[in-house]
Design an enzyme around this catalytic site. Structure first.
Site, mmCIF file in Angstrom:
data_model
loop_
_atom_site.group_PDB
_atom_site.id
_atom_site.type_symbol
_atom_site.label_atom_id
_atom_site.label_comp_id
_atom_site.label_asym_id
_atom_site.label_seq_id
_atom_site.Cartn_x
_atom_site.Cartn_y
_atom_site.Cartn_z
ATOM 1 N N ARG A 171 0.931 -1.377 0.095
ATOM 2 C CA ARG A 171 -0.017 -0.167 0.118
ATOM 3 C C ARG A 171 0.899 1.225 -0.075
ATOM 4 O O ARG A 171 2.007 1.325 0.539
ATOM 5 C CB ARG A 171 -0.804 0.185 1.221
ATOM 6 C CG ARG A 171 -1.996 -1.042 1.209
ATOM 7 C CD ARG A 171 -2.790 -0.657 0.163
ATOM 8 N NE ARG A 171 -4.357 -1.500 0.017
ATOM 9 C CZ ARG A 171 -4.359 -2.476 -0.658
ATOM 10 N NH1 ARG A 171 -3.670 -2.814 -1.580
ATOM 11 N NH2 ARG A 171 -5.749 -3.051 -0.763
ATOM 12 N N HIS A 226 -1.622 0.700 -9.955
ATOM 13 C CA HIS A 226 -2.150 -0.320 -9.041
ATOM 14 C C HIS A 226 -2.919 -1.102 -9.820
ATOM 15 O O HIS A 226 -4.155 -1.349 -9.776
ATOM 16 C CB HIS A 226 -3.246 0.630 -8.239
ATOM 17 C CG HIS A 226 -3.637 -0.053 -6.844
ATOM 18 N ND1 HIS A 226 -3.783 0.677 -5.692
ATOM 19 C CD2 HIS A 226 -3.747 -1.220 -6.700
ATOM 20 C CE1 HIS A 226 -3.950 -0.272 -4.781
ATOM 21 N NE2 HIS A 226 -4.085 -1.446 -5.461
#
Length: 308
Positions: free
Chosen positions: A223, A271
């Site tokens: 993350r 992502h």
């Protein structure tokens, strides 16, 4: 009794088709069409509504529509409400593909050759066998273990680190903060697959980078907030790190003026390392609904104390 899906509506329509075929007795709604809120027992969401039990007073299980749960504010969720993260083959397979590509790219000096191409420079670097490259994976959950199994198949010298102790065939396993320095010292390519928790926020920082062998590579698929951006830039510019492949940032997307975009030693992807596959995700949830009905343990049940 009904089920509400609050996430990407395109994927939701695929879920609706599968629920209609395999659980026709359970009414399925796609947000904002929720039917009778008092009838809603199950919610799948990326971000749940505020005051969730005021909206759904009889909710029994909250499912995350993705593998992570760091987008949930645990303090805003009733402590007795089970929260279940998504554990499905599509997420695992996609991550294994991405991590394998990224590690192979760093091992075979592909960022170097890209820089050389831009300079119209034709120059070969020495080729090392995979067995001479030490790969270390931060995080030994289902994603980390699957990635390590694939990397072992390529012949890499593999190790893994996690907060709790694991034993994995062919992988040197490290556990806890006291063993992290030894793990880092033997890692030429570091892969971060950790969930975002209070303990992992800012973990990828100057202190950690300094414990890696000089010139090590980084693959970050955890993350964005786990990475201290200024420390990464400094480590790359000083040669402590060689190259970094980043699939997650903070924020997402990065602003156009952000230095990551043009840095010659950073590869960015938006992502896309892995994503839930609607068909298999819906069936995983259906299996968990069966487990819930039968009083069995739910797959992917989140331990809120740990944050995953």
């Amino acid at each position: 009794m009904s089920f509400v899906y609050k996430s990407d509506p395109v994927r939701g329509r695929l879920w609706a088709e599968i629920f209609a075929r395999e659980a026709p007795q359970l009414p399925f709604h796609i947000w904002p069409d929720i039917g009778d809120p008092a009838e809603v027992r199950f919610l799948a969401a990326w971000e749940p509504p505020a005051n969730i039990l005021e909206v759904f007073p009889n909710l029994e299980v909250l499912f995350s529509s993705g593998a992570g749960v760091d987008q949930f504010d645990f303090s805003a969720l009733p402590p007795e409400l089970p929260l279940v993260r998504m554990v499905e083959p599509g997420i695992i397979n996609g991550m294994v593909e991405y991590v394998s590509w990224a590690v192979l790219a760093l091992h075979r000096d592909m960022p170097l050759y890209q820089r050389q191409q831009r300079r119209a420079q034709w120059q070969a670097a020495p080729v090392r066998p995979a067995a001479q490259c030490r790969v270390g994976v931060l995080g030994l959950g289902s994603l980390g273990q699957a990635a390590l199994a694939q990397l072992r198949g390529f012949g890499f010298n593999c190790a893994g680190w996690s907060r709790s102790r694991h034993a994995i065939d062919g992988v040197q396993c490290f556990a806890g903060s006291t063993e992290l320095p030894a793990f880092l010292a033997r890692t030429d390519i570091l892969v971060c697959l950790l969930p975002l928790t209070a303990e992992t926020r800012g973990l990828l920082n100057a202190t950690l980078f300094a414990q890696l062998p000089r010139g090590a590579g980084l693959v970050h698929v955890g993350r964005g907030p786990q990475l201290v951006e200024a420390d990464l830039l400094a480590a790359l510019d000083q040669g402590q790190l060689g190259d970094a492949i980043l699939d997650v940032t903070d924020p997402e997307p990065l602003p156009p003026e952000h230095p990551f975009w043009q840095h010659p030693h950073i590869w960015l992807t938006p992502h896309i390392a892995s994503a839930t596959q609607p068909e298999s995700a819906a069936r995983v949830v259906l299996d968990n609904l069966r487990r819930h009905r039968n009083g069995e343990a739910l797959l992917g049940l989140v331990d809120r104390a740990r944050g995953y």
